[in-house]
Structure formats: structure tokens, C-alpha cells
Design a protein around this motif. Sequence first.
Motif, PDB file in Angstrom:
ATOM      1  N   GLU A  54       0.839  -1.209   0.000  1.00  0.00           N
ATOM      2  CA  GLU A  54       0.000   0.000   0.000  1.00  0.00           C
ATOM      3  C   GLU A  54       0.870   1.253   0.000  1.00  0.00           C
ATOM      4  OE1 GLU A  54      -3.498   2.146   2.734  1.00  0.00           O
ATOM      5  OE2 GLU A  54      -2.720   0.171   3.294  1.00  0.00           O
ATOM      6  N   LEU A  55       1.925   1.238   0.821  1.00  0.00           N
ATOM      7  CA  LEU A  55       2.831   2.390   0.879  1.00  0.00           C
ATOM      8  C   LEU A  55       3.515   2.623  -0.464  1.00  0.00           C
ATOM      9  CD1 LEU A  55       5.316   3.197   3.732  1.00  0.00           C
ATOM     10  CD2 LEU A  55       6.142   3.145   1.383  1.00  0.00           C
ATOM     11  N   TYR A  56       4.014   1.551  -1.073  1.00  0.00           N
ATOM     12  CA  TYR A  56       4.754   1.705  -2.327  1.00  0.00           C
ATOM     13  C   TYR A  56       3.833   2.043  -3.501  1.00  0.00           C
ATOM     14  CZ  TYR A  56       9.377   0.663  -0.576  1.00  0.00           C
ATOM     15  OH  TYR A  56      10.584   0.753   0.079  1.00  0.00           O
ATOM     16  N   ARG A  57       2.632   1.504  -3.505  1.00  0.00           N
ATOM     17  CA  ARG A  57       1.709   1.853  -4.581  1.00  0.00           C
ATOM     18  C   ARG A  57       1.316   3.327  -4.500  1.00  0.00           C
ATOM     19  NH1 ARG A  57      -1.720  -2.332  -4.543  1.00  0.00           N
ATOM     20  NH2 ARG A  57      -0.822  -3.336  -6.388  1.00  0.00           N
ATOM     21  N   GLU A  58       1.081   3.797  -3.288  1.00  0.00           N
ATOM     22  CA  GLU A  58       0.743   5.215  -3.114  1.00  0.00           C
ATOM     23  C   GLU A  58       1.901   6.108  -3.532  1.00  0.00           C
ATOM     24  OE1 GLU A  58      -0.615   8.317   0.442  1.00  0.00           O
ATOM     25  OE2 GLU A  58      -0.708   6.155   0.780  1.00  0.00           O
ATOM     26  N   ALA A  59       3.131   5.652  -3.274  1.00  0.00           N
ATOM     27  CA  ALA A  59       4.320   6.431  -3.625  1.00  0.00           C
ATOM     28  C   ALA A  59       4.703   6.290  -5.089  1.00  0.00           C
ATOM     29  CB  ALA A  59       5.496   6.004  -2.746  1.00  0.00           C
ATOM     30  N   GLN A  60       4.044   5.394  -5.821  1.00  0.00           N
ATOM     31  CA  GLN A  60       4.346   5.109  -7.230  1.00  0.00           C
ATOM     32  C   GLN A  60       5.788   4.615  -7.400  1.00  0.00           C
ATOM     33  OE1 GLN A  60       2.990   9.079  -8.717  1.00  0.00           O
ATOM     34  NE2 GLN A  60       1.644   7.874 -10.031  1.00  0.00           N
ATOM     35  N   ILE A  61       6.178   3.700  -6.522  1.00  0.00           N
ATOM     36  CA  ILE A  61       7.505   3.103  -6.559  1.00  0.00           C
ATOM     37  C   ILE A  61       7.361   1.585  -6.625  1.00  0.00           C
ATOM     38  CG2 ILE A  61       9.686   2.796  -5.328  1.00  0.00           C
ATOM     39  CD1 ILE A  61       9.185   5.475  -3.932  1.00  0.00           C
ATOM     40  N   ASP A 222      23.790  -1.497  -5.040  1.00  0.00           N
ATOM     41  CA  ASP A 222      22.593  -0.790  -4.577  1.00  0.00           C
ATOM     42  C   ASP A 222      22.985   0.084  -3.389  1.00  0.00           C
ATOM     43  OD1 ASP A 222      21.529  -1.478  -1.905  1.00  0.00           O
ATOM     44  OD2 ASP A 222      20.866  -3.402  -2.677  1.00  0.00           O
ATOM     45  N   LEU A 223      22.374   1.231  -3.318  1.00  0.00           N
ATOM     46  CA  LEU A 223      22.784   2.276  -2.378  1.00  0.00           C
ATOM     47  C   LEU A 223      21.888   2.325  -1.148  1.00  0.00           C
ATOM     48  CD1 LEU A 223      23.576   5.005  -5.058  1.00  0.00           C
ATOM     49  CD2 LEU A 223      25.213   3.601  -3.788  1.00  0.00           C
ATOM     50  N   SER A 224      21.383   1.181  -0.748  1.00  0.00           N
ATOM     51  CA  SER A 224      20.442   1.108   0.366  1.00  0.00           C
ATOM     52  C   SER A 224      21.161   1.122   1.711  1.00  0.00           C
ATOM     53  CB  SER A 224      19.607  -0.172   0.253  1.00  0.00           C
ATOM     54  OG  SER A 224      20.434  -1.313   0.424  1.00  0.00           O
ATOM     55  N   GLY A 225      20.368   1.310   2.768  1.00  0.00           N
ATOM     56  CA  GLY A 225      20.872   1.142   4.123  1.00  0.00           C
ATOM     57  C   GLY A 225      21.564   2.348   4.708  1.00  0.00           C
ATOM     58  N   TRP A 226      21.806   3.376   3.884  1.00  0.00           N
ATOM     59  CA  TRP A 226      22.414   4.615   4.335  1.00  0.00           C
ATOM     60  C   TRP A 226      21.652   5.775   3.705  1.00  0.00           C
ATOM     61  CZ3 TRP A 226      27.689   5.433   6.431  1.00  0.00           C
ATOM     62  CH2 TRP A 226      28.270   4.244   6.884  1.00  0.00           C
ATOM     63  N   SER A 227      21.476   6.837   4.434  1.00  0.00           N
ATOM     64  CA  SER A 227      20.984   8.057   3.801  1.00  0.00           C
ATOM     65  C   SER A 227      22.075   8.575   2.879  1.00  0.00           C
ATOM     66  CB  SER A 227      20.654   9.120   4.850  1.00  0.00           C
ATOM     67  OG  SER A 227      20.393  10.367   4.217  1.00  0.00           O
ATOM     68  N   PRO A 228      21.731   9.025   1.676  1.00  0.00           N
ATOM     69  CA  PRO A 228      22.754   9.548   0.763  1.00  0.00           C
ATOM     70  C   PRO A 228      23.607  10.668   1.359  1.00  0.00           C
ATOM     71  CG  PRO A 228      20.731   9.148  -0.432  1.00  0.00           C
ATOM     72  CD  PRO A 228      20.407   8.933   1.019  1.00  0.00           C
ATOM     73  N   PHE A 253      13.996  -0.468   3.381  1.00  0.00           N
ATOM     74  CA  PHE A 253      12.732  -0.386   4.118  1.00  0.00           C
ATOM     75  C   PHE A 253      12.471  -1.719   4.827  1.00  0.00           C
ATOM     76  CE2 PHE A 253       8.133  -0.735   4.535  1.00  0.00           C
ATOM     77  CZ  PHE A 253       7.813   0.496   5.076  1.00  0.00           C
ATOM     78  N   PRO A 254      11.977  -1.712   6.067  1.00  0.00           N
ATOM     79  CA  PRO A 254      11.352  -0.597   6.792  1.00  0.00           C
ATOM     80  C   PRO A 254      12.300   0.257   7.613  1.00  0.00           C
ATOM     81  CG  PRO A 254      11.022  -2.614   8.010  1.00  0.00           C
ATOM     82  CD  PRO A 254      11.760  -3.005   6.766  1.00  0.00           C
ATOM     83  N   LEU A 255      13.609   0.020   7.547  1.00  0.00           N
ATOM     84  CA  LEU A 255      14.533   0.806   8.363  1.00  0.00           C
ATOM     85  C   LEU A 255      14.741   2.208   7.806  1.00  0.00           C
ATOM     86  CD1 LEU A 255      17.054  -2.054   9.168  1.00  0.00           C
ATOM     87  CD2 LEU A 255      15.380  -1.017  10.719  1.00  0.00           C
ATOM     88  N   ILE A 256      14.638   2.376   6.505  1.00  0.00           N
ATOM     89  CA  ILE A 256      14.699   3.702   5.875  1.00  0.00           C
ATOM     90  C   ILE A 256      13.511   3.829   4.930  1.00  0.00           C
ATOM     91  CG2 ILE A 256      16.008   5.221   4.333  1.00  0.00           C
ATOM     92  CD1 ILE A 256      18.565   4.013   5.398  1.00  0.00           C
ATOM     93  N   HIS A 257      12.772   4.916   5.037  1.00  0.00           N
ATOM     94  CA  HIS A 257      11.610   5.146   4.178  1.00  0.00           C
ATOM     95  C   HIS A 257      12.089   5.551   2.780  1.00  0.00           C
ATOM     96  CE1 HIS A 257       7.887   6.859   2.627  1.00  0.00           C
ATOM     97  NE2 HIS A 257       7.244   6.329   3.670  1.00  0.00           N
ATOM     98  N   PRO A 258      11.500   5.004   1.716  1.00  0.00           N
ATOM     99  CA  PRO A 258      11.994   5.320   0.367  1.00  0.00           C
ATOM    100  C   PRO A 258      11.951   6.802   0.019  1.00  0.00           C
ATOM    101  CG  PRO A 258       9.869   4.189   0.273  1.00  0.00           C
ATOM    102  CD  PRO A 258      10.370   4.062   1.673  1.00  0.00           C
ATOM    103  N   ASP A 259      10.895   7.497   0.429  1.00  0.00           N
ATOM    104  CA  ASP A 259      10.816   8.929   0.119  1.00  0.00           C
ATOM    105  C   ASP A 259      11.902   9.717   0.835  1.00  0.00           C
ATOM    106  OD1 ASP A 259       8.772   9.063  -1.759  1.00  0.00           O
ATOM    107  OD2 ASP A 259       7.207   9.068  -0.238  1.00  0.00           O
ATOM    108  N   LYS A 260      12.240   9.298   2.051  1.00  0.00           N
ATOM    109  CA  LYS A 260      13.309   9.974   2.790  1.00  0.00           C
ATOM    110  C   LYS A 260      14.640   9.795   2.059  1.00  0.00           C
ATOM    111  CE  LYS A 260      15.272  10.318   7.455  1.00  0.00           C
ATOM    112  NZ  LYS A 260      15.226   9.800   8.849  1.00  0.00           N
TER     113      LYS A 260
END
Length: 290
Positions: A54-61, A222-228, A253-260
Motif C-alpha cells: 500500500e505504501l509503495y503503490r501510493e508512492a508510485q515506486i 545498490d545504495l540502500s541502508g544509508w541516507s545519501p 525499508f522498513p529501516l529507511i523510508h523510500p521517500d526519505k
Amino acid sequence: MPIDLTKIRAIDVHVHAEVSCHDPEDPVMGQFFDAASAYFKAPRERPKMPEIVELYREAQIAFCMFTVDCESHIGAKRVSNFEIAEFAAKHDDICIPFASIDPHKGKMGAREARDLVENCGVKGFKFHHIMQGCNPGDQVGYPIYEIINHYKLPAIFHTGHSGMGTGMRGGGGVRLKYGQPMLVDDVAVDFPDMKIILAHPSWPWVDESLSMALHKTNVYIDLSGWSPKYFAPQIIQYANTQLRKKMLFGSDFPLIHPDKWLDAARGVGFREEILPGIMKDNAARLLGLT
């Protein structure tokens, strides 16, 4: 319904399904969730798969979703790969199923891998050798790699530091040495048709991942797990130049929100013309969506 790339703005290649829709949270895994949430300063409650979609569909990701099978080493019951695949099939406009199989399961694990690919629509695999307690290049995992290589699918390998076990007594039994990226180099050589994704910026071995992605045609990052905003400068440098087609957006995710993550990425020095590749185009090619 296949993913319509014109209707999504990004592809997140690194999303965890950490709890089953049917079974309670595993208590052993819960101790690691406690530690990871404290380390990331993230909410402790783990969303179930319907909440994630639901979160990702709403975010269009669009997103790749997987569990981590560490039953042999940690003794925590995994979320079923078959449950994830079944759920993803019902939401295939946005969700791409990956599977995780403990390398110690050897040939029986290879049987499961083949079944998941041939009959359940799984599109890739996830390994977390720190949590699985073995060297990525150990022969124990080769029967599973052979299946992935045969079908020319991607496999995500955790690299670098791990929030899992951070702050726990003895690190929760987790050995960080298995997260050294160069340990995956033998796998990249021996299985050239496996598309290897080195997960995370790989600190404190950042340059090893950059070197491998530069050297091996089948290695990506992949650049996950850290804020850029915390990326080492050389990550931005190579993403803007020689590795512009090798860098992939991942949140963890869920440790980092995709939009963040995406909001932070716009302010760290990625060139404007490079961001669409990182956010969507590179992953679309890698996953065979184009």
C-alpha cells in the motif's frame, strides 16, 4: 499485470518482508529487530506485506521484496519464500518477488531455488552472509548459485557494516568479516551470468565495491541502508561518471523510508541527468523490465 514503467517514478531494489501475514514474529529474529531499530532510530513495529504494498503503490515506486533466511546460523525461523512469491503475484503491478535461501541448505536449497523460479515467479535472490554465518565464496553456497546463474537472474549480497547485531552482546554472534565485498569476487568470476548486486555503500570497504563494479560486467551496487547524505565522496564521483549505469536505488525499508532516501539523494551532488538512471532506469534494465 506487468509493471508499467510509465506509471512509476522509481524502483526500490531493497525492501524487507520481515514478518509473515500468518505467523507471529520469530522471537530470536525479534532481538535483532530491536537492535537494528535502535541503530537506525527507526520504528520497532515491522509492517506486514499488505502495508508495504500500500505504501509503495501510493508512492508510485515498484520494489523488490525478500526475506532473509538465516535459520542455520542464527536459529530464527524465516518468512516463507513461497508466501512472499504468492503475495507478489497478486500485486505484480508494483511488487517483484525475490527469495532468500540459507547457503548451508546446499543441494536442497538449490531444489527450492529452482522451484521458486520455475513455478512461483521469483525474479532474484538475496544473501546476507553475515547473518548466514559463512563466506560468500564458500563452496557450500555454490549449488544455489548454479541455479541463479542458469536462469541469469540477479542476486543481492549484503556488504559492509550491518545494523543487525549492532549493540548486541558479541554482536549477536554476527561476524562482520563476511560482509567484505571482495569475498564476492570469486562468485562474480565463477558465475558470470549471475547479476550480482552488492548491497549498501559497503563501509568500511567502499572502494572494494567500486572496484568490483568497475571491473566485472555482472556486478552492480545498490545504495540502500544509508541516507545519501552520509555517502563517501567517491560513491557520488563514480555514480556520476564510470558507474552511472551500475548504481541502483535501494532503501532498506522498513529501516529507511523510500521517500526519505530519495529526498536526500537530490541534495548530495548526483548530477541531474544521472538521477533517473539511479532511481529507475538502471534497475529496469537489470530486472529485464525494458
